[in-house]
Design an enzyme around this catalytic site. Sequence first.
Site, mmCIF file in Angstrom:
data_model
loop_
_atom_site.group_PDB
_atom_site.id
_atom_site.type_symbol
_atom_site.label_atom_id
_atom_site.label_comp_id
_atom_site.label_asym_id
_atom_site.label_seq_id
_atom_site.Cartn_x
_atom_site.Cartn_y
_atom_site.Cartn_z
ATOM 1 N N ASP A 175 -0.190 -3.550 -0.591
ATOM 2 C CA ASP A 175 0.079 -4.923 -1.003
ATOM 3 C C ASP A 175 0.539 -5.011 -2.444
ATOM 4 O O ASP A 175 0.884 -6.087 -2.921
ATOM 5 C CB ASP A 175 -1.188 -5.778 -0.853
ATOM 6 C CG ASP A 175 -1.735 -5.708 0.552
ATOM 7 O OD1 ASP A 175 -0.929 -5.835 1.481
ATOM 8 O OD2 ASP A 175 -2.946 -5.527 0.709
ATOM 9 N N ASP A 210 -2.464 -10.651 3.168
ATOM 10 C CA ASP A 210 -2.642 -9.451 3.961
ATOM 11 C C ASP A 210 -3.748 -9.762 4.972
ATOM 12 O O ASP A 210 -4.477 -10.741 4.813
ATOM 13 C CB ASP A 210 -3.052 -8.329 3.001
ATOM 14 C CG ASP A 210 -3.303 -7.044 3.717
ATOM 15 O OD1 ASP A 210 -2.540 -6.745 4.636
ATOM 16 O OD2 ASP A 210 -4.259 -6.341 3.351
#
Lengths: 338, 1105
Positions: free
Chosen positions: B756, B381
Amino acid sequence: MSSGEGSSQPSSKKSRQPKYSRFTQQELPACKPILTPGLVVTTFILVGVIFIPIGLLSLSASERVVEIVDRYDEDCIPSDQEKTAFIQSDKTNKTCVRSLTVPKKMQHPVYIYYQLDNFYQNHRRYVKSRSDKQLRNPENEDLTSPCEPEARIDNKPIVPCGLVAWSLFNDTYGFSVRGMNLSVNKKDIAWDSDKNYKFGSKVYPKNFQQGSLIGGGKLDEKIPLSEQEDLLVWMRTAALPSFRKLYGRIEQDLEANEKITVVIQNNYNAYAFGGKKKLVLSTTTWIGGKNNFLGLGYITIGGLCLFNATTFIVMYLIKPRPCGDPSYLSWNRNPPGN
Amino acid sequence: MKRCVYINDDDLSHDIYCDNRISNRKYTVWNFLPKNLWEQFSRFMNQYFLLIACLQLWSLITPVNPASTWGPLILIFAVSATKEAWDDYNRYLSDKKANEKEVWAVRHGVKKHIQAQDIHVGNMVWLRENDEVPCDLVLIGTSDPQGLCYVETAALDGETDLKTRVIPSACMGIDFDLLHKVKGLIECPEPDKDIRRFDANLRLFPPFLDNDVCPITIKNTLLQSCYLRNTEWACGVAVYTGNETKLGMTRGVPEPKLTAVDAMIDKLTGAIFVFQLVVVMVLGVAGNIWKDTEARKLWYVEYPTKGPWYELLVIPLRFELLCSIMIPISIKVSLDLVKGLYAKFIDWDNKMVDQETSTPAHAANTAISEDLGQVEYILTDKTGTLTENQMIFKRCCISGTFYGNEIGDALKDEDLVNAVATRSPDVIHFLTVMAICNTVVPIQRQNGTILYKAQSQDEEALVHAAAGLHMVFVKKNGNVLDINFNASVIQYEVLDTLEFTSDRKRMSVVVKDCQSGKLFLLSKGADEAILPCASTGQQTRTFSEAVEQYSQLGLRTLCLAWRELEEDEYQEWSLMFKEANSALVDRDWRIAEVCQRLEHHLQILGVAAIEDRLQDGVPETIETLRKAGINFWMLTGDKQNTAIQIALSCNFVSPEPKGQLLLINGKTGDEVRQSLERVLLTMRITSSEPKDVAFVIDGWALEIALKHHHKAFMELALLSKTAICCRVTPSQKAQLVELLKSCEYRTLAIGDGGNDVRMIQQAHIGVGISGREGLQAARAADYSIGKFRFLKRLILVHGRYSYNRTAFLSQYSFYKSLLICFIQIFFSLISGVSGTSLFNSVSLMAYNVFYTSVPVLVNVLDKDLSERTVMQHPQILFYCQAGRLLNPSTFAGWFGRSLFHAIVVFVICIHSYAFEKSEMEELSMVVLSGCIWLQAFVVALETNSFTILQHLAIWGNLVAFYVINWIVSALPSSGMYTIMFRLCRQPSYWITMFLIVVAGMGPVLALKYFRYTYRPSKINILRQAERLGGPILSLGNIEPQSRAFEKEVSPLSISQPKSRSPVYEPLLSDSPNAIRRSFGPGAPFDFFQSQSRLSSSYARNCKDN
């Protein structure tokens, strides 16, 4: 909005912060030996140098042992008769006289062994067919279940039960030298542990060898098992199909070239399965009986070690190889990314 | 099937539906044993061991006492069962806590405090702000006059933004006092797991009027485990309770993750099993033949002439039991133990403690440490993972003047400070917008400082910056905001908030200056959302240049604008806004449309640039890990420009000419296909060149590519070492992980936020950053670390060591089992192929469980290379990645070694213990001690670093072997009474041992030395170099990279005309796909513009002024 739940967390985690210790950080002081030529060559030389003398020592000890081996199963049977029938018959005279020559002086005690070849005392069916509990304690005489097929006779327990006891070796030897009887000491041929513990002093043979099929020797029902030392020796099963068991000791020196006359009662049936029977007279040294294997093994291995060491030295001299040269790392030779 | 819920009817629905008792337990007290056993026995290894143990009960075929297998088996099962029971007990406790939580609910018309578990379907439940929703509710009332309330659904779908929920129209306007008396009927479907859908009807009973059926959707519900936010109170009717809630239905036990090493061990176990079957078959046949030809002649064995029907099976089965130890029962326990320790080492590691927050690293999954050393792809991420997610206002451009360019911090720019001091109107307006155009709530702390609670970090940064420039947002009293500017208090009343949505990409507030009574519209948003609304006369060129320049620097930009409103205009608009707000159909769309009517003719005030700083050590970490052969993919919800800039600044992609970025975009399937094909072509050509090629794709194109051009995209994924995927949704992140997994790559996903979570759960290894976006990712992850830079240590140190250690341990376990098994086989060859065991039961059991396990367990302390060396030569990780230390060929080496050692031990023992010494128990102990001696030296030779513990375990174990056997030999009842004492008194015993050791280890040592010196692996070279401590340490030095932020950013070659994309990207965004669905192309909100394309040279000029 996450700050609300985030702020409470670190404070609670503070207590979880690991304490420093060399173990938890995997930083315990360690020695990291690496295989340098020096280290390896030294090891090999050292081992070789230590091994060869030990080998020689063992070999000489083994060579000092005087051993007479006499195979008598073939000769102690009339060649004109069927072997198995002869040995199984009660009527035949199985006495057999052998004459042995002492090659070198044998210092007392001279151990008498009988050797059986091709006899599978380690066969699974055989080795399991015994009841240690029964042998130890007269109260357990009914515990014969592992002893099949020699467990009971007419539903009475056999003591000692099982194939091992049932097949007890029963050849006997009488020795004489120059017409004089050599006394054979049959005391203490069994292990003390067997006499004192494994076989009970109150357990007497019962119903032994009473069946239709008679295996080996019989036992005197008046003597407790712990004193039947031949049985004790026999019941220490051998791990190899070729084994020697102690028969007794001759407690006097035998001079070189003396002729020993052995009167053998050739009772035991080794003919049915092609086994061999041998009589062995042997002295011992610190290494035991005659066995060159260890000596030869040490000398061979020691020699190989020295050979190895030499090879490595030669290789090192011919083709020296710098230790830990970073140029051997491929990523140092080529630009990264390849 | 329908479910009828009678509101506030205590008698009716009690028995039909379950109560609200949540149960995550796998077991109950009663079914624990059978269920747990069933689960354990569904594994092949366990079935195998059980079968062996059962066969051993048959005394005819068992070579040893069944206890020797049952003992360890029961122990192993007991350990696993206890662990399960403990976990389940903890689940029970947490359930109990949730179940016994006190909630307000209506019982018999009275509001009462009851336990959460006593809520029944039909009960009315009252919630206060920040309460967790105890079960699935249909909203009936809220504190908001318009019937709105806000919920945080992060626990449900991982999205961190607040969602609005609204009461059904039928309940609108019910008086607060009457709410708990409401009666009615809700018809809803049977419970399902779809958290985006709820189609039900509500009918209120008189006196609450109208018999009309009112439709209810998911917008009218509060689902279990959400949190009520920004709303004083809300109440609702329980429709689904307990485990029947939407969350309860979705809850599944996550699949246990299996490491590549585990899979390899399983494969090798299978191979050994096949080998074992072959051995058993051969020996079984041989045994039967020998029995029929030879054993029948042995009168002392008394073989019956006619055996039972199963006679032919007996010998093969005996060999099966004899060979069963080939598959070591101890391997599972040993592996579990060492894996637990690897995880502990991670927890304990002081070098992975985030000093700022004192957060240590944590391994939640203790079973997958080896996989860390085999990672091939890292999917990361961006926000919060690579960057700190700590927004700081850095630069701004106010009406054409750039502030903060020289020193990089606008707050310290004297020009700006002076401008504030001289009350330059533009600057003041700019600051006002910064301070009040937001949904931030200031909280006065006791020490007088102000804490800002913001939904978005961007807003927080702006408010903080405004405060730094003396425009302090002090207090919020309902709708009245207090601004403290240069010691004078200005009050504003917020009349309306035009909320931010990801479609609109801007937010506005309508405020009234309480002193002058003037109305203002204050807006802020992405440049493409604000600039087109500029008043006709204003030049927006400077601002778009500023935006371009800032985004080149990797800054996030916001455009700020304002407009004074006429009273009439506002009144008129306000009516429409209210109407839109209470619209039943297409409310979002209508609100957006109404907002659009106000947000025009804006006067652009300027551009604010916010920096999301890179975390410490990110570029170094990425560079090191890339050197280690790990490929990086960046998956971010952020947009392209920012993502590329961040990627550049953290070594993710190399600048020209070394690197090349290939862009895949397009709005339609065809465009995407063409673009994809073009990129693929370039990839194929450049794949041989030493060039860093990366592709960039956005979420929209990705969706098309994944759906329609899956194969081409797969090929691209295989070719490309680096990829940047921007504007991707959580589920797309997970899809990409899935894609790489399907290409047989080991993937590691690292992220910090709720978005995520799915990717983290999907990947082979999930790593969570316990960061600012909450702890969801860290909770869902297998490992949680405080900062991205710890990833380097996690992979290179912990992962690598774990892999090396497990590789040794598992192969060694097979080696030692095979060793003893080969000896049994050899022995059976000289015992009439009858299946006699050379060893007694005690020795066999202790050999596997005790004698050989302890030394190898200490191997968890072994380090082949020091951490420092590994960090300097990350390339060495290749050995782990490629599985060089545990594969069929290394295993064959161990197999050969065990065969060789078995031959050495057996041949030497039967020759030195021949004839009069060939007593069974003695020979057995000689052989066993030979094996123990050899294994001690094998472990010693394979150990790379000896700590005191290793010496203790290896040599102590050897001593312990003798001590134990002396003790056993002293017990008169044991079969080996006095044996060990006898042996130890014999010189030939010791001579035999040394011969075995030298004959067994000599060739191994010679071979190892030869390989080490003349065919060295990289690991060997590094070890040697490490020992010499010489020049190598300087060779592969990694120079710390300076931050790329402030330095000149080299132009990137982008294979496509760069369509500059918007820069304002709030943290809280819905999936970008929603944009296109709700507004068709050409809708008024499609601000896509291509005119503002700037050369980078111009950007440089800007910088110089």
